[in-house]
Design an enzyme around this catalytic site. Structure first.
Site, PDB file in Angstrom:
ATOM      1  N   LYS A  37       0.125  -1.576   7.861  1.00 56.00           N
ATOM      2  CA  LYS A  37       0.547  -0.639   6.808  1.00 56.00           C
ATOM      3  C   LYS A  37       0.362   0.801   7.290  1.00 56.00           C
ATOM      4  O   LYS A  37      -0.339   1.049   8.275  1.00 56.00           O
ATOM      5  CB  LYS A  37      -0.291  -0.885   5.548  1.00 56.00           C
ATOM      6  CG  LYS A  37      -1.773  -0.622   5.731  1.00 56.00           C
ATOM      7  CD  LYS A  37      -2.589  -1.096   4.536  1.00 56.00           C
ATOM      8  CE  LYS A  37      -4.083  -0.878   4.774  1.00 56.00           C
ATOM      9  NZ  LYS A  37      -4.911  -1.525   3.750  1.00 56.00           N
ATOM     10  N   ARG A 136      -9.724  -3.747  -8.012  1.00 53.83           N
ATOM     11  CA  ARG A 136      -8.589  -2.894  -7.692  1.00 53.83           C
ATOM     12  C   ARG A 136      -7.304  -3.654  -8.005  1.00 53.83           C
ATOM     13  O   ARG A 136      -6.520  -3.242  -8.839  1.00 53.83           O
ATOM     14  CB  ARG A 136      -8.702  -2.535  -6.202  1.00 53.83           C
ATOM     15  CG  ARG A 136      -7.904  -1.381  -5.740  1.00 53.83           C
ATOM     16  CD  ARG A 136      -8.235  -1.010  -4.312  1.00 53.83           C
ATOM     17  NE  ARG A 136      -7.793  -1.975  -3.331  1.00 53.83           N
ATOM     18  CZ  ARG A 136      -7.774  -1.757  -2.011  1.00 53.83           C
ATOM     19  NH1 ARG A 136      -8.208  -0.603  -1.532  1.00 53.83           N
ATOM     20  NH2 ARG A 136      -7.358  -2.670  -1.186  1.00 53.83           N
ATOM     21  N   TYR A 264      -4.660  33.391   8.027  1.00 52.98           N
ATOM     22  CA  TYR A 264      -4.361  33.580   6.607  1.00 52.98           C
ATOM     23  C   TYR A 264      -5.610  33.867   5.792  1.00 52.98           C
ATOM     24  O   TYR A 264      -6.657  33.267   6.009  1.00 52.98           O
ATOM     25  CB  TYR A 264      -3.706  32.319   6.035  1.00 52.98           C
ATOM     26  CG  TYR A 264      -2.257  32.142   6.447  1.00 52.98           C
ATOM     27  CD1 TYR A 264      -1.334  33.182   6.346  1.00 52.98           C
ATOM     28  CD2 TYR A 264      -1.817  30.913   6.932  1.00 52.98           C
ATOM     29  CE1 TYR A 264      -0.018  33.003   6.716  1.00 52.98           C
ATOM     30  CE2 TYR A 264      -0.494  30.717   7.290  1.00 52.98           C
ATOM     31  CZ  TYR A 264       0.405  31.768   7.189  1.00 52.98           C
ATOM     32  OH  TYR A 264       1.705  31.594   7.545  1.00 52.98           O
ATOM     33  N   MET A 313      -0.226  25.729   8.478  1.00 52.33           N
ATOM     34  CA  MET A 313       0.642  24.569   8.396  1.00 52.33           C
ATOM     35  C   MET A 313       0.919  23.972   9.777  1.00 52.33           C
ATOM     36  O   MET A 313       0.900  22.759   9.962  1.00 52.33           O
ATOM     37  CB  MET A 313       1.970  24.947   7.729  1.00 52.33           C
ATOM     38  CG  MET A 313       2.835  23.746   7.414  1.00 52.33           C
ATOM     39  SD  MET A 313       4.417  24.203   6.700  1.00 52.33           S
ATOM     40  CE  MET A 313       3.919  24.891   5.143  1.00 52.33           C
TER      41      MET A 313
END
Ligand SMILES: *Cc1c(COP(=O)(O)O)cnc(C)c1O
Length: 369
Positions: A37, A136, A264, A313
């Protein structure tokens, strides 16, 4: 080979060796399901599954979502594929692509049986999920009889396996809880065995289950993180090799004077003359902002360089004041020695989260010895 951009190197030989090690801890008859997965935990599920199928190393695959199973079938993966977490909207694709759904609730079981009836399916392979404490997905022990009654003389589907998932198999402080889960699963098996004339296969162990609770291997194990080289255990880690290396390169060096800021929101202010390196990997690549502000680090020429300021990013900025280096030098974000587990731990998370975050835009390169 010189590193010229950000790449994820994936060592298929290490993958095979990890599987051999894990299988050697099991009885020879225990089947091995490879969990592929989430792009095989950040790798590429088509490449990994095709390789494992070609090498004949595994018996079964599992994916979380139906779309992941479809991608494997389109790439000519022919081994059985268990879908751990299907939704009713997926039933058409599940049958079309010969995927095997998990029936995990009364609602899903009834809807799938209704669908199977309508499509006039015969002996369609399905799997029952038993809840033994993770809470779950899955049937509780008290409700399994109800679904077994539905399935008992039903010819549209055939229960191939029943399984459960351990909540804390890596944590030996939770041994009592885990042994309880195992005993509850045995109680499920006793009930299921009274219903069917064919042999239903049982499985409960993930990687840490294989390593810590071999008596619960039953007929099959479901292995994910161990194949990719993480043991969730400092002592056992020596037997497994992380298969992924995330490498990059220094794009540019800067020197900050006292009082200069970096990146930033001026996330770092130099209080000493600081040499910094700009590296083309950022939060869009899977290096979350939490790794910034001095918490995360990379390795350059064998030396540790902290990630300073805010993660951008497409870039991180690292402190190389004490690291002899030049523009164009290779940067190791993680590899088999500086593991993803160590980096993840530095920010309070786990290898699973870091490696499954690797963006698809990062080029994958596959190595075989
Ligand atoms: C993801 C998953 C696994 C694999 O667990 P690892 O700890 O990676 O070996 C096994 N079973 C289920 C149900 C899962 O969701």
């Amino acid at each position: 080979m010189k590193t010229e951009e950000t790449i994820l190197e994936i060592n298929l030989t290490a993958l095979e060796k990890n599987i051999h090690y894990l299988k050697n801890r099991l009885k020879p008859t225990t089947l091995f399901l490879a969990v592929v997965k989430a792009s095989s935990y950040g790798n590429n599920s088509v490449t990994i599954a095709s390789h494992l199928q070609k090498k004949g190393l595994v018996n079964y695959f599992a994916v979380a979502y139906t779309s992941e199973g479809i991608a494997l079938r389109k790439a000519e993966v022919t081994l059985p594929i268990l879908v751990l977490h299907p939704q009713p909207i997926n039933f058409g694709d599940i049958v079309k692509y010969n995927l095997e759904p998990t029936l995990y609730s009364q609602r899903i079981a009834k809807l799938f049986l209704g669908y199977a009836e309508k499509q006039q399916l015969a002996d369609y392979p399905v799997h029952l999920k038993c809840n033994t404490g993770l809470n779950r997905l899955g049937f509780d022990l008290s409700e399994i009889e109800e679904v077994l009654t539905l399935l008992k003389n039903n010819t549209t589907v055939k229960v191939k396996t029943a399984y459960s998932h351990l909540a804390a198999s890596e944590d030996m402080n939770e041994k009592e809880f885990t042994e309880n889960q195992i005993n509850t699963f045995i109680a499920f098996q006793e009930k299921i065995n009274t219903i069917f004339t064919h042999k239903v296969l049982y499985h409960q162990c993930n990687t840490s289950g294989i390593l810590n609770y071999p008596h619960a291997q039953f007929d099959m194990v479901r292995c994910g993180i161990g194949m990719y080289g993480f043991a969730n255990d400092t002592k056992l880690q020596q037997y497994l090799t992380p298969i992924m290396t995330l490498k990059s390169v220094i794009s540019q060096l800067h020197t900050l004077q006292i009082g200069d800021s970096l990146g930033y929101n001026r996330g770092y202010i130099a209080n000493h003359i600081t040499k910094t390196a700009t590296i083309p990997v950022g939060h869009a690549d899977g290096i979350n902002r939490i790794y910034g502000k001095g918490k995360g680090f990379v390795f350059i020429n064998g030396k540790k360089a902290p990630i300073i300021g805010n993660v951008c990013m497409d870039m991180i900025l690292v402190d190389v004041t004490e690291v002899p280096c030049q523009e164009g030098d290779e940067v190791i974000v993680f590899d088999k020695n500086h593991t993803a587990e160590t980096l993840a731990e530095a920010v309070g998370t786990i290898s699973y989260e870091l490696i499954t975050s690797m963006a698809h835009r990062i080029k994958r390169i596959y190595l075989e010895d």
